[in-house]
Structure formats: C-alpha cells, structure tokens
Design a protein around this motif. Sequence first.
Motif, PDB file in Angstrom:
ATOM      1  N   MET A 287      -0.147   7.215  -6.931  1.00  0.00           N
ATOM      2  CA  MET A 287      -1.131   8.304  -7.005  1.00  0.00           C
ATOM      3  C   MET A 287      -0.523   9.586  -7.551  1.00  0.00           C
ATOM      4  O   MET A 287      -1.239  10.424  -8.092  1.00  0.00           O
ATOM      5  CB  MET A 287      -1.709   8.584  -5.628  1.00  0.00           C
ATOM      6  CG  MET A 287      -2.676   7.559  -5.140  1.00  0.00           C
ATOM      7  SD  MET A 287      -3.232   8.033  -3.501  1.00  0.00           S
ATOM      8  CE  MET A 287      -3.398   6.440  -2.737  1.00  0.00           C
ATOM      9  N   THR A 288       0.768   9.756  -7.410  1.00  0.00           N
ATOM     10  CA  THR A 288       1.407  11.004  -7.836  1.00  0.00           C
ATOM     11  C   THR A 288       1.998  10.939  -9.240  1.00  0.00           C
ATOM     12  O   THR A 288       2.523  11.939  -9.718  1.00  0.00           O
ATOM     13  CB  THR A 288       2.533  11.391  -6.855  1.00  0.00           C
ATOM     14  OG1 THR A 288       3.563  10.398  -6.902  1.00  0.00           O
ATOM     15  CG2 THR A 288       1.998  11.540  -5.441  1.00  0.00           C
TER      16      THR A 288
ATOM     17  N   ASP B  70      -4.175   6.736 -17.268  1.00  0.00           N
ATOM     18  CA  ASP B  70      -5.327   6.221 -18.016  1.00  0.00           C
ATOM     19  C   ASP B  70      -5.545   4.737 -17.719  1.00  0.00           C
ATOM     20  O   ASP B  70      -6.675   4.297 -17.516  1.00  0.00           O
ATOM     21  CB  ASP B  70      -5.139   6.419 -19.522  1.00  0.00           C
ATOM     22  CG  ASP B  70      -5.196   7.876 -19.941  1.00  0.00           C
ATOM     23  OD1 ASP B  70      -5.624   8.721 -19.126  1.00  0.00           O
ATOM     24  OD2 ASP B  70      -4.796   8.172 -21.084  1.00  0.00           O
ATOM     25  N   HIS B  71      -4.457   3.993 -17.685  1.00  0.00           N
ATOM     26  CA  HIS B  71      -4.536   2.554 -17.409  1.00  0.00           C
ATOM     27  C   HIS B  71      -5.113   2.312 -16.009  1.00  0.00           C
ATOM     28  O   HIS B  71      -5.998   1.468 -15.825  1.00  0.00           O
ATOM     29  CB  HIS B  71      -3.142   1.949 -17.541  1.00  0.00           C
ATOM     30  CG  HIS B  71      -3.115   0.461 -17.575  1.00  0.00           C
ATOM     31  ND1 HIS B  71      -3.448  -0.259 -18.683  1.00  0.00           N
ATOM     32  CD2 HIS B  71      -2.803  -0.440 -16.618  1.00  0.00           C
ATOM     33  CE1 HIS B  71      -3.339  -1.553 -18.427  1.00  0.00           C
ATOM     34  NE2 HIS B  71      -2.946  -1.682 -17.186  1.00  0.00           N
ATOM     35  N   LEU B  72      -4.633   3.056 -15.041  1.00  0.00           N
ATOM     36  CA  LEU B  72      -5.097   2.889 -13.662  1.00  0.00           C
ATOM     37  C   LEU B  72      -6.524   3.411 -13.485  1.00  0.00           C
ATOM     38  O   LEU B  72      -7.308   2.830 -12.732  1.00  0.00           O
ATOM     39  CB  LEU B  72      -4.142   3.585 -12.695  1.00  0.00           C
ATOM     40  CG  LEU B  72      -2.726   3.006 -12.666  1.00  0.00           C
ATOM     41  CD1 LEU B  72      -1.821   3.856 -11.795  1.00  0.00           C
ATOM     42  CD2 LEU B  72      -2.735   1.562 -12.194  1.00  0.00           C
ATOM     43  N   ALA B  73      -6.866   4.477 -14.176  1.00  0.00           N
ATOM     44  CA  ALA B  73      -8.219   5.025 -14.073  1.00  0.00           C
ATOM     45  C   ALA B  73      -9.253   4.014 -14.556  1.00  0.00           C
ATOM     46  O   ALA B  73     -10.337   3.898 -13.970  1.00  0.00           O
ATOM     47  CB  ALA B  73      -8.325   6.321 -14.876  1.00  0.00           C
TER      48      ALA B  73
ATOM     49  N   TRP C  61       0.814  -1.219   0.000  1.00  0.00           N
ATOM     50  CA  TRP C  61       0.000   0.000   0.000  1.00  0.00           C
ATOM     51  C   TRP C  61       0.846   1.266   0.000  1.00  0.00           C
ATOM     52  O   TRP C  61       0.425   2.297  -0.491  1.00  0.00           O
ATOM     53  CB  TRP C  61      -0.977  -0.019   1.169  1.00  0.00           C
ATOM     54  CG  TRP C  61      -1.941  -1.146   1.021  1.00  0.00           C
ATOM     55  CD1 TRP C  61      -2.064  -2.229   1.837  1.00  0.00           C
ATOM     56  CD2 TRP C  61      -2.892  -1.340  -0.031  1.00  0.00           C
ATOM     57  NE1 TRP C  61      -3.024  -3.080   1.355  1.00  0.00           N
ATOM     58  CE2 TRP C  61      -3.550  -2.556   0.216  1.00  0.00           C
ATOM     59  CE3 TRP C  61      -3.241  -0.609  -1.154  1.00  0.00           C
ATOM     60  CZ2 TRP C  61      -4.548  -3.040  -0.620  1.00  0.00           C
ATOM     61  CZ3 TRP C  61      -4.235  -1.100  -1.984  1.00  0.00           C
ATOM     62  CH2 TRP C  61      -4.877  -2.300  -1.712  1.00  0.00           C
ATOM     63  N   ARG C  62       2.064   1.195   0.544  1.00  0.00           N
ATOM     64  CA  ARG C  62       2.946   2.368   0.493  1.00  0.00           C
ATOM     65  C   ARG C  62       3.256   2.725  -0.966  1.00  0.00           C
ATOM     66  O   ARG C  62       3.411   3.893  -1.311  1.00  0.00           O
ATOM     67  CB  ARG C  62       4.222   2.102   1.278  1.00  0.00           C
ATOM     68  CG  ARG C  62       3.983   2.099   2.768  1.00  0.00           C
ATOM     69  CD  ARG C  62       5.216   1.637   3.541  1.00  0.00           C
ATOM     70  NE  ARG C  62       4.910   1.415   4.930  1.00  0.00           N
ATOM     71  CZ  ARG C  62       4.335   0.317   5.421  1.00  0.00           C
ATOM     72  NH1 ARG C  62       4.008  -0.668   4.628  1.00  0.00           N
ATOM     73  NH2 ARG C  62       4.088   0.199   6.705  1.00  0.00           N
ATOM     74  N   LEU C  63       3.327   1.722  -1.799  1.00  0.00           N
ATOM     75  CA  LEU C  63       3.533   1.933  -3.227  1.00  0.00           C
ATOM     76  C   LEU C  63       2.372   2.736  -3.822  1.00  0.00           C
ATOM     77  O   LEU C  63       2.568   3.528  -4.746  1.00  0.00           O
ATOM     78  CB  LEU C  63       3.672   0.573  -3.926  1.00  0.00           C
ATOM     79  CG  LEU C  63       3.770   0.544  -5.427  1.00  0.00           C
ATOM     80  CD1 LEU C  63       5.038   1.241  -5.893  1.00  0.00           C
ATOM     81  CD2 LEU C  63       3.752  -0.908  -5.914  1.00  0.00           C
ATOM     82  N   SER C  64       1.182   2.562  -3.279  1.00  0.00           N
ATOM     83  CA  SER C  64       0.006   3.268  -3.792  1.00  0.00           C
ATOM     84  C   SER C  64       0.159   4.772  -3.714  1.00  0.00           C
ATOM     85  O   SER C  64      -0.305   5.493  -4.595  1.00  0.00           O
ATOM     86  CB  SER C  64      -1.247   2.846  -3.022  1.00  0.00           C
ATOM     87  OG  SER C  64      -1.504   1.483  -3.220  1.00  0.00           O
TER      88      SER C  64
END
Length: 192
Positions: free
Chosen positions: A108-109, A117-120, A101-104
């Motif tokens: 996000m930035t 776009d891929h993550l959205a 989750w720290r990677l998240s």
Amino acid sequence: MGHREDLLEGAKRCLLEKGFARTTARDIVKASGTNLASIGYHYGSKDALLAQAYISLVEGKSDDFGGAGDGGIHGAPGSLERFRAVWSNIVDSMREPDSMWRLSVEVMTIQLPEVRDHLARAQREGGRGLVALLMGVPEEEVSDESADTVGRFYLTLMTGLIAQWTFDPKTAPDGDALTEGLRQIIEAAART
C-alpha cells in the motif's frame, strides 16, 4: 512450467520471505531458476513482476475465503450469517503465522507509478470477487456498478481489517465483531 510461470512462482516466494522493497531481481532469478533477461522479456521489469506476483498471491488466498470451496459458506446470499462466515474466514487467514496480508501494508505504501497502476487495475476485480462471494453469484454476473460501489465498500473494509490485524492483532475485530457492527448500522439506518 516455462520461464514466465517459474518467474511468477519465484517472485511469490521472494515476496513472502523478503517483502517487496527488499526483493531484488537476482533473488527472483535464484528462486525461479531462470535468468535476469527473462524478467524483462516476460514482465517488462522486476517491479511489474512483483506486482503480478502479489496479485496472484491475493487471488490464491481469496479462494480460502469461502472455506472449503463455496460449500464452506453458511447463510443465504447477502445475509448477515453469510457476511459473518466470509469475514470470519478472511480473519482466519490473517491469523496464520505466515500471513501474506502483512505484505499488503508494504504494498500500500509503494510509490512506484508502474506498480500502483498495475495494482489499481486489479482493484475492481478484487471487489467483484468479494461481491460474488458475499452475494452468492458468479463473478461474471457482478456488474461493474456493483463492483465499483459494493465491491469498493468491501475492499475498504478489507484494507482497514488488514491494517488493524497488522498493527494490533489482539484488539483487531473478528467476523463476529464485524457482523455485530454491521447489524447495528443497519438497525440505526432503519430507524431514520
């Protein structure tokens, strides 16, 4: 496994070890035992591969949210007891020393349009999965409308929780605190 799967697994390991920004294509090739050309052939770019690897990590972690399969969740679908159980499992995954989750927070930035776009596109499915888990229904029964409203609410809660656990785990809420907050909100809304 073929090169595509090897690349994905190698990229996941690199993300957990180095993060998104510090992982190079050569790191992925070394971790996967493949070659540089296979990244472009199978994923189009290193960033697209890393975005897919991140989504795969999240999907794998979401299997833990129900505890030992869906049988690890207590409480009726949609109940406060079930809410507490699911969010307690999510918080437990954030407490792990190697929590992804720290990677998240880094992800996000990211300002790369292809990655964003891929993550959205994966957001709706993430919300759908949380709705299914909390409401006790199969994902395919969660409507797009529910995924876009209730699912987005849960994703917003998840994003805030990730940020709090990343920045100050000592004061970040657990499943009990989140449930008590929700109970108070429901109680206040019922009075109006």
